[in-house]
Enzyme design. Sequence first.
Site, PDB file in Angstrom:
ATOM      1  N   ASP A  90       0.851  -1.187   0.000  1.00 45.60           N
ATOM      2  CA  ASP A  90       0.000   0.000   0.000  1.00 45.60           C
ATOM      3  C   ASP A  90       0.888   1.240   0.000  1.00 45.60           C
ATOM      4  OD1 ASP A  90      -1.770   2.053   0.684  1.00 45.60           O
ATOM      5  OD2 ASP A  90      -3.140   0.559   1.558  1.00 45.60           O
ATOM      6  N   LYS A 145       0.751  13.492 -17.514  1.00 47.81           N
ATOM      7  CA  LYS A 145      -0.290  14.478 -17.702  1.00 47.81           C
ATOM      8  C   LYS A 145      -1.659  13.841 -17.439  1.00 47.81           C
ATOM      9  CE  LYS A 145      -2.686  14.115 -21.037  1.00 47.81           C
ATOM     10  NZ  LYS A 145      -3.401  13.043 -21.733  1.00 47.81           N
ATOM     11  N   HIS A 175       3.439  13.059 -23.973  1.00 43.21           N
ATOM     12  CA  HIS A 175       4.118  12.183 -24.942  1.00 43.21           C
ATOM     13  C   HIS A 175       4.165  12.796 -26.341  1.00 43.21           C
ATOM     14  CE1 HIS A 175       0.079  10.661 -26.056  1.00 43.21           C
ATOM     15  NE2 HIS A 175       0.643  10.208 -27.158  1.00 43.21           N
ATOM     16  N   LYS A 179       7.260  12.815 -29.813  1.00 42.28           N
ATOM     17  CA  LYS A 179       7.025  12.352 -31.196  1.00 42.28           C
ATOM     18  C   LYS A 179       7.983  13.063 -32.134  1.00 42.28           C
ATOM     19  CE  LYS A 179       2.088  11.420 -30.656  1.00 42.28           C
ATOM     20  NZ  LYS A 179       1.416  10.380 -31.404  1.00 42.28           N
ATOM     21  N   GLU A 213      -9.714  11.446 -33.453  1.00 39.69           N
ATOM     22  CA  GLU A 213      -9.543  10.006 -33.186  1.00 39.69           C
ATOM     23  C   GLU A 213     -10.843   9.293 -33.508  1.00 39.69           C
ATOM     24  OE1 GLU A 213      -6.911   9.213 -29.503  1.00 39.69           O
ATOM     25  OE2 GLU A 213      -8.136  10.941 -28.986  1.00 39.69           O
ATOM     26  N   ASP A 232      -7.791  16.520 -21.290  1.00 37.28           N
ATOM     27  CA  ASP A 232      -7.094  15.327 -21.772  1.00 37.28           C
ATOM     28  C   ASP A 232      -6.083  15.677 -22.866  1.00 37.28           C
ATOM     29  OD1 ASP A 232      -6.591  12.526 -21.881  1.00 37.28           O
ATOM     30  OD2 ASP A 232      -7.900  12.340 -23.643  1.00 37.28           O
ATOM     31  N   HIS A 237      -1.378  18.387 -25.222  1.00 37.52           N
ATOM     32  CA  HIS A 237      -0.839  18.032 -26.545  1.00 37.52           C
ATOM     33  C   HIS A 237      -1.028  19.167 -27.564  1.00 37.52           C
ATOM     34  CE1 HIS A 237      -0.565  14.172 -24.764  1.00 37.52           C
ATOM     35  NE2 HIS A 237      -1.665  13.621 -25.220  1.00 37.52           N
ATOM     36  N   LYS A 323     -13.033  12.601 -29.862  1.00 37.92           N
ATOM     37  CA  LYS A 323     -13.103  11.135 -29.941  1.00 37.92           C
ATOM     38  C   LYS A 323     -14.271  10.765 -30.854  1.00 37.92           C
ATOM     39  CE  LYS A 323     -10.332  10.059 -26.310  1.00 37.92           C
ATOM     40  NZ  LYS A 323      -9.043   9.410 -26.557  1.00 37.92           N
TER      41      LYS A 323
HETATM   42  C1  BG6 Z   1      -3.467  10.583 -24.530  1.00 36.34           C
HETATM   43  C2  BG6 Z   1      -4.915  10.808 -24.222  1.00 36.34           C
HETATM   44  O1  BG6 Z   1      -2.673  11.505 -23.834  1.00 36.34           O
HETATM   45  O2  BG6 Z   1      -3.263  10.740 -25.932  1.00 36.34           O
HETATM   46  C3  BG6 Z   1      -5.792   9.865 -25.012  1.00 36.34           C
HETATM   47  O3  BG6 Z   1      -5.137  10.606 -22.817  1.00 36.34           O
HETATM   48  C4  BG6 Z   1      -5.467   9.957 -26.491  1.00 36.34           C
HETATM   49  O4  BG6 Z   1      -7.168  10.130 -24.792  1.00 36.34           O
HETATM   50  C5  BG6 Z   1      -3.973   9.797 -26.715  1.00 36.34           C
HETATM   51  O5  BG6 Z   1      -6.172   8.908 -27.152  1.00 36.34           O
HETATM   52  C6  BG6 Z   1      -3.607  10.023 -28.166  1.00 36.34           C
HETATM   53  O6  BG6 Z   1      -2.249   9.771 -28.367  1.00 36.34           O
HETATM   54  P1  BG6 Z   1      -1.700   9.381 -29.785  1.00 36.34           P
HETATM   55  O7  BG6 Z   1      -0.225   9.277 -29.599  1.00 36.34           O
HETATM   56  O8  BG6 Z   1      -2.350   8.079 -30.167  1.00 36.34           O
HETATM   57  O9  BG6 Z   1      -2.091  10.489 -30.736  1.00 36.34           O
END
Ligand code: BG6
Length: 467
Positions: A90, A145, A175, A179, A213, A232, A237, A323
């Site tokens: 824990d 994040k 992330h 890229k 997406e 999100d 991003h 989405k």
């Molecule tokens: C994430 C989000 O940070 O990025 C997701 O939480 C999203 O909701 C994802 O689907 C998209 O990442 P990528 O690299 O597939 O464009």
Amino acid sequence: MTTAATQPPADALVLFGATGDLSKRKLFPALYRMEDHGSLNVPVVGVARSDWNDAAFCQHAHDSILAAIPDAKAAVIDSLLARLDLIQGDYADPKTWKSLASTLRKHKSEHAVFYMAIPPSMFPTVAQSLASVGLNDRGRIVVEKPFGRDLASAKDLNTLLHTVFPEERIFRIDHYLGKESVEDLLVFRFSNTLLEPVWNRNYVRSVQITMSETIGVEGRGSFYDGVGAIRDVLQNHLLQVLALVAMEPPAGPASNHLQDEKAKVFAAMRPIDPTAMVRGQYVGYRDEPGVAPDSSVETFVAARVEIDSWRWAGVPWYVRCGKALKENATEVVVEFREPPSLLFDEAGGPAPERNLVRFRLGKHDGVTFTLQAKTPGPHLDSQNVDVAVDFAAALGMRREAYERLLDDALAGLPRRFAREDVVEQTWRVVQPALDSPDGVHPYFRGSWGPAEADRVICGDTWFPPST
Ligand code: BG6
């Protein structure tokens, strides 16, 4: 451009949330790739609350790798598994932290990287517990994040983390910054002389950034329903991508040079006017597991952003993400002002169209210039032609974002991570949109979002993504 490490290389990687979703989908596959490429040279210690033993943990890592990389090499998986240790306990129990400290001592580790692949609500406990056993003295921390939920909570989190780690040892991960295609925005802009003279409000009419997406929330309903599209992806991003397109050239290669220029873009950015933003929700979202039946959380957002700088004043920046949309694409389209009509075209043909530079940041990443060329025939008319490059074909395959970022975190390279002030500025920009959200407009799966999104774009049209 070279990057200088600002820290000693790590001698262990500690993964909090080692049995969670992010570890499964992203981190174990990234660790596999690092092992395969020979860049993983440290023990990996998983920490998890789940009641697992070492064998179950190794099996989980093995299955996670194969789910992401079906042709993964058995020998590489085996050498990765040989690096794994599991601390099970824990997070609120002091015994867990003593056990972690003694495992790191066993590995003679002095500079561990602590990766927080855990829900943000647990960051304070973990950060303070690390300090309780002295593991903050030299280690560094990687924080996923979204960093906070709004400006106030991001500031609180920064304050809390700074009581335990100095800023240079806090690596805030996004992330998208890992890229290659996103990093290319910086290199492409500042290594091609022909772009800079026209990269401003005198020549650019608008900029559109789309992240669409096709998937819905896919099993992440309970996480997503507490977050929504603004938190999100828009706050992180998309604004990070925007900053790379908008910023001035950094004064040098150091991380702070780059962060300084991003901070300037955001400082010059007006907070998003809630009337210049439209939120949408796909039909069926409220039936997803983990989603409240009366949820008003957005799965789509479109917004107009303005930057009050000498380079950009008066140029609208349109951003949208969502989405369950029609296509998978992440693109930036820079639209230039129209040229004069072809005055020497005595037949009075159609006026030349506007030039576009389209950066494709998703799967088929590359750049497309949409230019004008002469239409065959007797008249001096023009039409659109695309001059395009596919980076994978031209440059070869590149490494995946999480692998690059984990490599950087272990090497102590902060440039591809987000600095405190930059993150706080991005929250400042979205804060009014969080404070006074309009209702959510329904849209059908497979569409481009609610028709109301056209309101944001003031009589223009959204460019459909090319991929
Ligand atoms: C994430 C989000 O940070 O990025 C997701 O939480 C999203 O909701 C994802 O689907 C998209 O990442 P990528 O690299 O597939 O464009």
